[in-house]
Write an enzyme that holds these catalytic residues in place. Structure first.
Site, PDB file in Angstrom:
ATOM      1  N   CYS A   1     -23.311  11.714  70.626  1.00  0.00           N
ATOM      2  CA  CYS A   1     -24.097  11.490  71.637  1.00  0.00           C
ATOM      3  C   CYS A   1     -25.556  11.346  70.348  1.00  0.00           C
ATOM      4  CB  CYS A   1     -25.626  12.763  72.296  1.00  0.00           C
ATOM      5  SG  CYS A   1     -25.091  13.925  71.496  1.00  0.00           S
TER       6      CYS A   1
ATOM      7  N   ALA B   1     -15.844  20.987  73.100  1.00  0.00           N
ATOM      8  CA  ALA B   1     -15.322  21.170  75.035  1.00  0.00           C
ATOM      9  C   ALA B   1     -17.275  21.701  75.542  1.00  0.00           C
ATOM     10  CB  ALA B   1     -14.721  21.902  75.685  1.00  0.00           C
TER      11      ALA B   1
ATOM     12  N   ASP C   1     -13.381  25.283  71.915  1.00  0.00           N
ATOM     13  CA  ASP C   1     -14.523  25.683  71.018  1.00  0.00           C
ATOM     14  C   ASP C   1     -14.746  26.821  69.930  1.00  0.00           C
ATOM     15  OD1 ASP C   1     -17.782  23.418  71.944  1.00  0.00           O
ATOM     16  OD2 ASP C   1     -17.705  25.492  70.701  1.00  0.00           O
TER      17      ASP C   1
HETATM   18  C1  LIG Z   1     -21.181  17.213  71.900  1.00  0.00           C
HETATM   19  S1  LIG Z   1     -21.326  19.065  72.046  1.00  0.00           S
HETATM   20  C2  LIG Z   1     -19.775  18.930  73.328  1.00  0.00           C
HETATM   21  C3  LIG Z   1     -20.237  18.767  74.729  1.00  0.00           C
HETATM   22  C4  LIG Z   1     -19.099  18.828  75.831  1.00  0.00           C
HETATM   23  N1  LIG Z   1     -18.297  17.504  75.100  1.00  0.00           N
HETATM   24  C5  LIG Z   1     -19.879  18.767  76.745  1.00  0.00           C
HETATM   25  O1  LIG Z   1     -20.159  18.079  77.686  1.00  0.00           O
HETATM   26  O2  LIG Z   1     -19.940  19.312  77.899  1.00  0.00           O
HETATM   27  C6  LIG Z   1     -19.642  19.614  70.621  1.00  0.00           C
HETATM   28  C7  LIG Z   1     -19.384  21.337  70.515  1.00  0.00           C
HETATM   29  O3  LIG Z   1     -18.318  21.267  69.355  1.00  0.00           O
HETATM   30  C8  LIG Z   1     -18.469  22.299  69.411  1.00  0.00           C
HETATM   31  N2  LIG Z   1     -18.468  22.717  67.569  1.00  0.00           N
HETATM   32  C9  LIG Z   1     -18.059  22.043  66.598  1.00  0.00           C
HETATM   33  N3  LIG Z   1     -17.223  22.705  65.488  1.00  0.00           N
HETATM   34  C10 LIG Z   1     -16.186  22.772  66.185  1.00  0.00           C
HETATM   35  C11 LIG Z   1     -14.583  22.915  66.217  1.00  0.00           C
HETATM   36  N4  LIG Z   1     -14.659  22.433  64.503  1.00  0.00           N
HETATM   37  N5  LIG Z   1     -14.111  23.028  66.755  1.00  0.00           N
HETATM   38  C12 LIG Z   1     -13.959  23.249  68.237  1.00  0.00           C
HETATM   39  N6  LIG Z   1     -15.709  22.771  68.487  1.00  0.00           N
HETATM   40  C13 LIG Z   1     -17.006  23.347  67.141  1.00  0.00           C
HETATM   41  C14 LIG Z   1     -19.864  22.959  69.289  1.00  0.00           C
HETATM   42  O4  LIG Z   1     -20.260  24.028  69.481  1.00  0.00           O
HETATM   43  C15 LIG Z   1     -20.255  22.333  70.642  1.00  0.00           C
HETATM   44  O5  LIG Z   1     -19.797  23.400  71.358  1.00  0.00           O
END
Ligand SMILES: C[S@@+](CC[C@H](N)C(=O)[O-])C[C@H]1O[C@@H](n2cnc3c(N)ncnc32)[C@H](O)[C@@H]1O
Length: 461
Positions: free
Chosen positions: A376, A247, A270
């Protein structure tokens, strides 16, 4: 107009992407020449910013027209324009998405380069091209005797070769505009504590877009258009319980809560602890009470004990009406991105993690619920191939039409049928790159001139 070189990638990554965009199914559909032309356009448009700024407005707090008017008043102060009318006329509602305003970006403008050069990292350079000032941690090199108040030209280091603290840099760099230093060189590089705050205030950026720094913070939120589309495609309703698995910083979480009129519960997870504060700050800024943010690894978010009803994670299976998996990804759709030093191995590390998250998402979703998967990036492996894998692995899932559907369909190459590809939404800026050079009205070109993005919507039966 193309003014920057194509995105600079490791040769192995360029070759890989070429094999994706010129895969057998694409070649059979459009022929070699067209497929290659699209790929070349992709490499060019990725290094350039979209031609407008997209603002999501808080329609849970005020009507769109009222926010548009207020924004006009605020921006008038920045432009010193004589008439608020002129500024408001530039702020256009999206023709189909009811909580989006579009503002044209003026650029590339003719800006003269100066002899004093500040070099910034590629990420900082990209932010400048989207309207940001230069923050001190992004500065890599500055003139030896730079003082606050000096006027400098800002360059972006394309290949990550500039050493921090250098006084000049002869490597590959591109000019992104002129600004006024707000700090002496010594305050940027010669302190025990890393410098914070604006290091160079941009006064003549190559691409001029309004600054949203402190402008109507509860009503106007900068967000890429495809990211706003995700919230609408998920279609949350007041009173529901929604899970946003990845998130931070919470742009989509907050949109989901706003669409639910802040009634119900949006659980935001997150893995990175210090990013959770950003989610909470954003929710607070937008006056949203229904957001509950937790630091948690979402691959572990399903509890073994189905009777255990915690407020926070892990959760019993089938706990949520809708789940958003906005997955961590290789991010190759981001614009502007002039260069990435990532290896192919790094890019290929994402699909296994995305599949682990997908397993948890399906289990946490109630029967009859909606799962939206988004990235993305532009690779097949993280997009259409994940959809093909999910449909095969989870017979309970079916693809569902998306509303709004303003992007293109899915890309052939993963063995999906034409009907399945039509249900997917891929934002492919290369397909309309030529239109950005024409006089096509902004509202008509906005849906094509986006970052590269992918959305799939599933129903769990
Ligand atoms: C694409 S970004 C999300 C952007 C967000 N949805 C927004 O619109 O603001 C992906 C996010 O996934 C988190 N992430 C990566 N692996 C994860 C996991 N196993 N569990 C939870 N979060 C994770 C990262 O820290 C990052 O903040």
């Amino acid at each position: 107009m193309s003014i920057f070189p194509r995105i600079s990638l490791k040769p192995e990554v360029t070759e890989y992407l070429k094999s994706v965009f010129l895969n057998k199914e694409v070649l059979a559909a459009v022929g070699h020449q067209e497929a290659d032309c699209r790929f070349q356009k992709l490499l060019t448009c990725l290094s350039h910013p979209p031609s407008y700024t997209c603002v999501r407005v808080s329609t849970h707090l005020a009507p769109l027209e009222e926010i548009r008017h207020k924004l006009g008043e605020e921006l008038k102060k920045q432009t010193c324009s004589s008439s608020e009318q002129d500024v408001s006329a530039q702020i256009l509602p999206h023709p189909r998405i009811t909580d989006v305003l579009l503002l044209p970006v003026d650029g590339p403008r003719a800006v003269e380069q100066l002899s004093s050069e500040v070099v910034v990292g590629a990420q900082c350079g990209s932010a400048v091209l989207r309207g940001a000032h230069v923050f001190a941690p992004g500065i890599l090199a500055s003139p030896k005797y730079m003082k606050a108040g000096d006027v400098v030209s800002v360059f972006s280091d394309l290949e990550g070769r500039c050493t921090r603290g250098a006084t000049s840099f002869q490597g590959k760099k591109v000019f992104v505009g002129n600004g006024v230093a707000e700090m002496d060189r010594s305050s940027i590089f010669c302190t025990d504590e890393p410098a914070r705050g604006v290091g160079v205030r941009m006064v003549e950026p190559l691409y001029q877009s309004p600054s949203f720094d402190g402008v109507l913070p509860s009503l106007a939120f900068l967000q890429n258009l495809p990211s706003v589309v995700v919230g609408h495609v998920l279609g949350p309703r007041p009173g529901e319980r929604i899970l946003d698995m990845c998130a931070a910083p919470g742009g989509k979480t907050c949109h989901i809560a706003a669409l639910m009129k802040d009634q119900g519960e949006v659980v935001a997870l997150d893995r990175i602890r210090n990013k959770i504060d950003r989610i909470r700050q954003n929710a607070q800024m937008l006056h949203l009470q229904s957001v509950k943010a937790y630091c948690f690894n979402s691959t572990q978010a399903v509890s073994g004990d189905s009777a255990q009803e915690n407020e926070g994670p892990p959760f019993p299976a089938e706990s949520f009406d809708r789940v958003l998996l906005d997955a961590p990804c290789s991010g190759l759709g981001q614009r502007p991105n002039m260069g990435s030093t990532w290896s192919l191995k790094e890019i290929c590390s994402y699909p296994p993690l995305q599949r682990k998250l997908f397993h948890a998402a399906v289990r946490l979703l109630k029967k009859g619920g909606v799962l939206v998967y988004s990235t993305c990036t532009v690779t097949l492996a993280e997009n259409e191939e994940q959809v093909a894998w999910a449909l095969e692995t989870f017979p309970c899932l079916t693809l569902h039409p998306q509303e709004p559907h303003v992007g293109a369909g899915g890309m052939p190459g993963a063995g999906l049928s034409p009907e399945q590809l039509r249900l997917l939404q891929r934002f492919s800026p290369e397909l309309s790159w030529d239109q950005t050079e024409t006089t096509t009205p902004l509202q008509c070109r906005a849906d094509g001139d986006t970052i590269g993005f992918f959305i799939a919507k599933f129903l769990k039966n």
